[in-house]
Design a protein around this motif. Structure first.
Motif, PDB file in Angstrom:
ATOM      1  N   ALA A   1       0.826  -1.208   0.000  1.00  8.93           N
ATOM      2  CA  ALA A   1       0.000   0.000   0.000  1.00  8.93           C
ATOM      3  C   ALA A   1       0.862   1.261   0.000  1.00  8.93           C
ATOM      4  O   ALA A   1       0.535   2.249  -0.661  1.00  8.93           O
ATOM      5  CB  ALA A   1      -0.922  -0.004   1.222  1.00  8.93           C
ATOM      6  N   VAL A   2       1.978   1.223   0.727  1.00  7.43           N
ATOM      7  CA  VAL A   2       2.901   2.363   0.741  1.00  7.43           C
ATOM      8  C   VAL A   2       3.457   2.615  -0.653  1.00  7.43           C
ATOM      9  O   VAL A   2       3.490   3.754  -1.134  1.00  7.43           O
ATOM     10  CB  VAL A   2       4.050   2.112   1.748  1.00  7.43           C
ATOM     11  N   MET A   3       3.893   1.559  -1.327  1.00  6.58           N
ATOM     12  CA  MET A   3       4.423   1.712  -2.688  1.00  6.58           C
ATOM     13  C   MET A   3       3.365   2.265  -3.632  1.00  6.58           C
ATOM     14  O   MET A   3       3.634   3.169  -4.424  1.00  6.58           O
ATOM     15  CB  MET A   3       4.925   0.362  -3.200  1.00  6.58           C
TER      16      MET A   3
ATOM     17  N   VAL B   1       7.078  -8.917  12.763  1.00  6.53           N
ATOM     18  CA  VAL B   1       6.102  -8.097  13.493  1.00  6.53           C
ATOM     19  C   VAL B   1       6.500  -6.629  13.412  1.00  6.53           C
ATOM     20  O   VAL B   1       5.644  -5.736  13.231  1.00  6.53           O
ATOM     21  CB  VAL B   1       5.994  -8.562  14.963  1.00  6.53           C
ATOM     22  N   ALA B   2       7.798  -6.333  13.524  1.00  7.20           N
ATOM     23  CA  ALA B   2       8.263  -4.953  13.438  1.00  7.20           C
ATOM     24  C   ALA B   2       8.000  -4.363  12.056  1.00  7.20           C
ATOM     25  O   ALA B   2       7.533  -3.217  11.931  1.00  7.20           O
ATOM     26  CB  ALA B   2       9.753  -4.890  13.765  1.00  7.20           C
ATOM     27  N   TRP B   3       8.293  -5.136  10.996  1.00  8.72           N
ATOM     28  CA  TRP B   3       8.002  -4.652   9.645  1.00  8.72           C
ATOM     29  C   TRP B   3       6.502  -4.394   9.464  1.00  8.72           C
ATOM     30  O   TRP B   3       6.091  -3.407   8.849  1.00  8.72           O
ATOM     31  CB  TRP B   3       8.481  -5.668   8.614  1.00  8.72           C
ATOM     32  N   ALA B   4       5.679  -5.287   9.999  1.00  8.49           N
ATOM     33  CA  ALA B   4       4.230  -5.106   9.896  1.00  8.49           C
ATOM     34  C   ALA B   4       3.780  -3.863  10.654  1.00  8.49           C
ATOM     35  O   ALA B   4       2.947  -3.080  10.164  1.00  8.49           O
ATOM     36  CB  ALA B   4       3.510  -6.345  10.429  1.00  8.49           C
TER      37      ALA B   4
ATOM     38  N   LEU C   1       2.541   3.619   8.598  1.00  6.47           N
ATOM     39  CA  LEU C   1       2.746   4.476   7.441  1.00  6.47           C
ATOM     40  C   LEU C   1       1.614   4.398   6.422  1.00  6.47           C
ATOM     41  O   LEU C   1       1.192   5.415   5.873  1.00  6.47           O
ATOM     42  CB  LEU C   1       4.058   4.098   6.745  1.00  6.47           C
ATOM     43  N   ALA C   2       1.130   3.180   6.169  1.00  7.51           N
ATOM     44  CA  ALA C   2       0.176   2.983   5.073  1.00  7.51           C
ATOM     45  C   ALA C   2      -1.095   3.813   5.208  1.00  7.51           C
ATOM     46  O   ALA C   2      -1.494   4.483   4.240  1.00  7.51           O
ATOM     47  CB  ALA C   2      -0.164   1.495   4.944  1.00  7.51           C
ATOM     48  N   PRO C   3      -1.783   3.825   6.358  1.00  9.04           N
ATOM     49  CA  PRO C   3      -3.012   4.634   6.441  1.00  9.04           C
ATOM     50  C   PRO C   3      -2.772   6.119   6.190  1.00  9.04           C
ATOM     51  O   PRO C   3      -3.591   6.785   5.548  1.00  9.04           O
ATOM     52  CB  PRO C   3      -3.507   4.380   7.877  1.00  9.04           C
ATOM     53  N   VAL C   4      -1.644   6.630   6.690  1.00 10.28           N
ATOM     54  CA  VAL C   4      -1.334   8.048   6.486  1.00 10.28           C
ATOM     55  C   VAL C   4      -1.166   8.353   5.008  1.00 10.28           C
ATOM     56  O   VAL C   4      -1.739   9.315   4.474  1.00 10.28           O
ATOM     57  CB  VAL C   4      -0.052   8.425   7.267  1.00 10.28           C
TER      58      VAL C   4
END
Length: 281
Positions: free
Chosen positions: A160-162, A243-246, A252-255
């Motif tokens: 989603a970020v990409m 878990v940290a990557w998630a 970041l993704a929702p923003v």
């Protein structure tokens, strides 16, 4: 509460329609060619070994499963988000109350299916032609489910970020090539310890390596630990890293998705359409 139920019901309905249209089309059916090719390769290298201890087919199989999870979760989601921003799908969703929320929830369901589509045929095919590649211990199958869930949770937000960051297909294509390059240096298809020390460090900073390590923990015998960095499976570290990557991706993704939705307008869609007509991308 009724509004939430309506959003969930609409998202589920949209997800079902999307999955059926995608995978009952000739393009969707053609995706089954990839697992067939992988299984054919595994059959031809079934007698080869690495350092006299680990079968090449087992290592390649674990790498292809890991890469399928990464590609389905990250590249598939990013491509669809980028396309829907340009073809007006996201703008139309904005016109409906809670439309963007429902649309993204549907996208999440479809993305989970996308990650399963290449994995399930490979596992089923391996069970038929190369059953020794699969674990017989139920505990290892539970670990496989855990790794699958962690890998999907870790990569979906970054897809989603990409899709939010890159405004053109060519930019997203370059980013996708970067993901492929990371797979090469993350030890998915050969032991990371065969690479120079500097690249071993870089590889361990990618989610690719830890997803591959989790899959190898399930599929490979303990004799393969000698080919791993540190000589062990490092399962607790693998869980914590994914878990940290998630977690970072979910922050970041929702923003970025909200910012992308705000910037999507009729003029932006028209500009994208003109660019595609004039440049082809």
């Amino acid at each position: 509460m009724n509004a939430r139920k309506a959003v969930l019901r609409a998202a589920w309905g949209q997800a079902k329609v999307t999955v059926l249209r995608k995978y009952l089309s000739p393009t969707g059916i053609s995706l089954l060619v990839f697992p067939v090719v992988v299984l054919a390769v595994l059959w031809f290298v079934r007698d080869s070994v690495i350092d006299g201890a680990v079968g090449v087919s087992a290592w390649v199989f674990s790498g292809m499963l890991a890469f399928s999870l990464i590609a389905g979760a990250a590249i598939g989601v990013s491509a669809e988000i980028q396309q829907e921003r340009e073809d007006g799908t996201l703008m139309r969703a904005k016109a409906v109350p809670n439309g963007v929320t429902g649309h993204l929830l549907a996208k999440l369901v479809v993305a989970v299916v996308d990650t399963a589509i290449p994995v399930v045929p490979m596992v089923v095919g391996a069970a038929i032609i190369l059953p020794d590649l699969l674990p017989s211990d139920p505990t290892r199958w539970l670990l496989f489910v855990l790794v699958y869930a962690l890998a999907t949770a870790a990569m979906l937000p970054w897809g989603a970020v990409m899709g939010s960051l890159f405004r053109s297909a060519i930019g997203l294509g370059v980013a996708s090539l970067g993901l492929y390059a990371l797979a090469i240096i993350a030890g998915l298809f050969y032991p990371l310890t065969m690479l120079p020390a500097a690249l071993q460090v870089v590889g361990q900073f990618t989610p690719h390596y830890w997803i591959g390590l989790g899959i190898r923990t399930v599929l490979l015998d303990d004799a393969a630990m000698g080919l791993e960095v540190g000589g062990s499976w490092r399962t607790p570290q693998m869980v914590l890293v994914l878990v940290a990557w998630a977690a970072v991706g979910l922050l970041l993704a929702p923003v970025l998705l909200r910012r992308m939705a705000r910037r999507t307008s009729g003029s932006a869609v028209a500009e994208a359409r003109e660019r595609v007509l004039s440049r082809g991308y």
